[in-house]
Design a protein around this motif. Sequence first.
Motif, PDB file in Angstrom:
ATOM      1  N   ALA A  94      12.066 -19.250   1.791  1.00  0.00           N
ATOM      2  CA  ALA A  94      12.953 -19.068   2.946  1.00  0.00           C
ATOM      3  C   ALA A  94      14.096 -18.119   2.617  1.00  0.00           C
ATOM      4  N   THR A  95      14.683 -18.255   1.433  1.00  0.00           N
ATOM      5  CA  THR A  95      15.816 -17.405   1.064  1.00  0.00           C
ATOM      6  C   THR A  95      15.386 -15.948   0.940  1.00  0.00           C
ATOM      7  N   ARG A  96      14.267 -15.700   0.314  1.00  0.00           N
ATOM      8  CA  ARG A  96      13.791 -14.327   0.158  1.00  0.00           C
ATOM      9  C   ARG A  96      13.491 -13.692   1.517  1.00  0.00           C
ATOM     10  N   ASP A  97      12.961 -14.490   2.441  1.00  0.00           N
ATOM     11  CA  ASP A  97      12.673 -13.961   3.777  1.00  0.00           C
ATOM     12  C   ASP A  97      13.953 -13.738   4.571  1.00  0.00           C
ATOM     13  N   ALA A  98      14.900 -14.670   4.492  1.00  0.00           N
ATOM     14  CA  ALA A  98      16.116 -14.593   5.299  1.00  0.00           C
ATOM     15  C   ALA A  98      16.997 -13.416   4.912  1.00  0.00           C
ATOM     16  N   TYR A  99      16.966 -13.010   3.645  1.00  0.00           N
ATOM     17  CA  TYR A  99      17.807 -11.904   3.187  1.00  0.00           C
ATOM     18  C   TYR A  99      17.033 -10.594   3.036  1.00  0.00           C
ATOM     19  N   GLY A 100      15.771 -10.579   3.458  1.00  0.00           N
ATOM     20  CA  GLY A 100      14.995  -9.346   3.413  1.00  0.00           C
ATOM     21  C   GLY A 100      14.650  -8.886   2.021  1.00  0.00           C
ATOM     22  N   ILE A 101      14.502  -9.816   1.074  1.00  0.00           N
ATOM     23  CA  ILE A 101      14.175  -9.440  -0.307  1.00  0.00           C
ATOM     24  C   ILE A 101      12.792  -9.933  -0.695  1.00  0.00           C
ATOM     25  N   ASP A 102      12.015 -10.400   0.296  1.00  0.00           N
ATOM     26  CA  ASP A 102      10.702 -10.952  -0.007  1.00  0.00           C
ATOM     27  C   ASP A 102       9.702  -9.880  -0.423  1.00  0.00           C
TER      28      ASP A 102
END
Length: 998
Positions: free
Chosen positions: A340-348
Amino acid sequence: MPDRGGGPTGPRIRVGRPSRRARTLLMTLGVLAVLAMAFVMFAGFWTDWLWYRSVAYSSVFTTTLWTKIGLFLVFGLLMAIAISVNVWLAHRLRPPLSAMSLEQQSLDRYRMSIAPYKKWVLLAVTALVGLIAGASASGQWRTWLMYVNGTSFGQKDPQFQLDVSFYAFDLPWYRFMLGFGFAATVLSLIAAALTHYLYGGLRITSPGARATGAATGHLSVLLGIFVSLKAVAYWLDRYGLAVKSSDFKATDNWTGLRYVDANAYLPAKTILFCIAAICAVLFFATLWRRTWQLPVIGFGLMVLSAILIGGLYPAIVQKFQVQPNEQAKEAPFIQKNINATRDAYGIDDAEVDDYEGQATTEDDTKLRAAANTAASYRVMDPNVVSPAFQQLQQRRNYYQFPKTLDVDRYKDKDGKEQDTVIGLRELNIQGLPKRNWINDHFTYTHGYGAIAARGTTTGTNPTGSPDFTESGLPSTGEFGKYEQRIYYGEKTEQYSIVGGPQKELDYEEDGEKTTSYEGDSGVSLSNSFNRAAYAVAFSEPQIMYSGAIGDGSRILYNRTPKERVEAVAPWLTIDGDAYPAVVDGRIKWIVDAYTTTNGYPYASRTTLGDTTADSLTTNQRAVVAQQNQVNYIRNSVKATVDAYDGKVKLYEWDTDDPVLKTWRKAFPGTVEPRGEIPQELMDHLRYPQDLFKVQRELLTRYHVEDPAQFYSGSDAWQVPDDPTNKEPGSVPPYYLSMKMPGQNEQEFSLTTTFTPRGRPNLGAFMAVNADAASKDYGTMRLLRVTSTVKGPGQVQSELNGNDDVAEFVRNLKGTDSDIEYGNLLTVPLEGGFLYIEPVYTRGGNQNYPLLRKVAASYGSKIVFENNLKDALNAVFGVEDDGSTPPPDSDDPPPGETDDPPATGSAALKKAIADAQKAYSDGEKALQEQDWPAYGKAQEALQDALERAATAQPKAGSEGDKADGAEKPAGDAKPEGNAKPEGDAKPDSSAEQASDQGS
């Protein structure tokens, strides 16, 4: 008989009652005072409306205004109705009054005293409470607009399988409604209890029953409503666990469910919901049973259950189930948090590759050749050279440049794109020769011209100064013809009144020139009402009566790019660094803007003010949204502000962002489609620094995708402190055109370094494609260093201890000068890392930084040389054989030239002839107003003058006797005659000719 006067005691004097004239005067003054206060309040509203209308965003003002008014009226009335109905009902259910006790006799006096004013007291109390509630509700206009316009994310949370939009848009509104319900119920309960007590429905010391049946039923219903709301709160708390922050060993600012939440708190909330619902039914049942026994028992059970089930049981689960094997228990929840964190901040999509960090070849010649094309090494640090811009291009004390300049890309005369350091010559109101109201707001109204220099080379006069591609007043150079007046800028914070009878100073170089504003920006002051409103709003009475204001006068305010974008799009979070670009004949401020939310399930939160701070934000540039805590961010909007007329344009950038889609539904027509971005503007758009800093901070932990490794923290990184800055702070990211491993061409990138947590060596290098016109824009690559490589701090320490540096510093002390380190650039090169750092000197007779040395480090070797070419030759131990283009081959490094300069009398004669021809060509182009030809002529003139200075024979030589009397046309002098203060003259006769011709 009454004494009618005239007796021995004289006429009677009537005391205490003013005369009719006095009463009339007092009433008139009172009315005028009320009208004045009303006008003061109205002036703020009216000037806001005029401003929004002037920038063509009146719909933002009206939508926000009507939303606030609607919420104020609805929730203010609901609160007032709830209080008044319960007070009225309590009064209606009062028992027959009888003063049978001291308590009732005492209350009887209060009842009698308020009896004539009951309606007024009730109206005043409910109105006051309603106003407070309405004002509080109006502050929730963003929450309401997001709720009614919410757009689906198309993603579901892993626990409850609800769309993310429920948490981002719906849940905040439900929580506000719940909070309002609690407030209304509690206030109604208090008001009803007081009324029942005042009129005998409740008794404290009187004999008999403590409450009448009617009072018991009324208060029980209110308590039942309260407990019902508590049941709803327990139910919503179940979903709130997905966005709940908590302390956790694995990471700071953990958000989402953990093992104890899913297996203890979640069932507990469900059980408590059921108990609260049953308890509420028992309270409602008192309408028939008229007893408090069962409701009290139920309420006690609910409180006990909240302690045991909601507190004790989760603690037992955490202690005896989780802690003995926490890593295994928490692994599934850590994985959800990581995703979720990687997706929410666009770093996935960040690509993480292992990188040895050691050279893959021992061929020094190959390394030297590769270094030529690995990057366009920027030796002009925009964070250092602003004083040089100020000294050489300020021209007047009432102009200024920002402390930190900007890096952009412009094409040179051959069409080659180059990294360019740019700053605007903005107005400095503190530097006016004489401060008064007319000068501050009418005469000195704008800055003038953009100044730019190549980022990869330096000028020769003085050596080490910026190599200007756009300079002078008015500015001339590679930008061609454009509108140079700067009415809107980062430093322009005061209001100005333009376009009226008072002329403005345009610029003053070879004679004062004046102008009158011709743009359509600002608000008209032609009518007295507007003037009065602004006189009140700005607390400046002279606006009302000054003769400098007349037909055509317009007032300009809210003049910084950040202020203007924030005002027209209050739902956006603005990047801390707006930057200028010359686009289609205009100077445009480019502002990056973000959409954010704090309700993305499982995504860890970050405080923007902390993660966007670095070594420059202490005193040089702003920090974005200091206290704004978010767990989702997108660079969804690119905004522009015209420096001349202040026109604001918002362009959609992230076409998939559901938060932007929601706001576009709430404010239709305010954001233009991405396809409307002009290509020339697109060439100057770049990846924003603040978003990059937020992402790099998250990537210090979230580059790890394995839950076990994430939990252990064995591969955690940190952003290192800036080794070139004495003040504490993270190293700022650097814009740099460079190649990553596997790439064939340089890309305009934003770069940073990481070190392992608690250690100084290099842990990783990160670069993101920052060129908005590239198909790979936003591609993020990380090189995880797998061997021991020196970090930036270690390189800087070795440089400080280098013998050549020590000798250089000792020599500087004799000249009363100081050393200043520029940006320490890190570039991947053939399996290793090349460090490049420009070194400046400042002090003595020169109070601005000049590039004097360049340091380089590769592997274990560090060198300190006169220029970039020598530094690269020295660090690899070989001379550049010319088989590949040297770095910045169009412009040699400081102190270098491509070919030995021609000397002698023949070369001098040719240079003088070329200068005379260039001067004649420039005069002809000026008369014909052929600006491109004029610019080329000025470049040719400056080149000829520099060749003439180089070819000049030494005094006493034969060439000097033969040709020394001959001078360049116009007694032109070489550059270098700039004075040390703001009244400096042009740096070369080419600039003098430019200024005179203009």
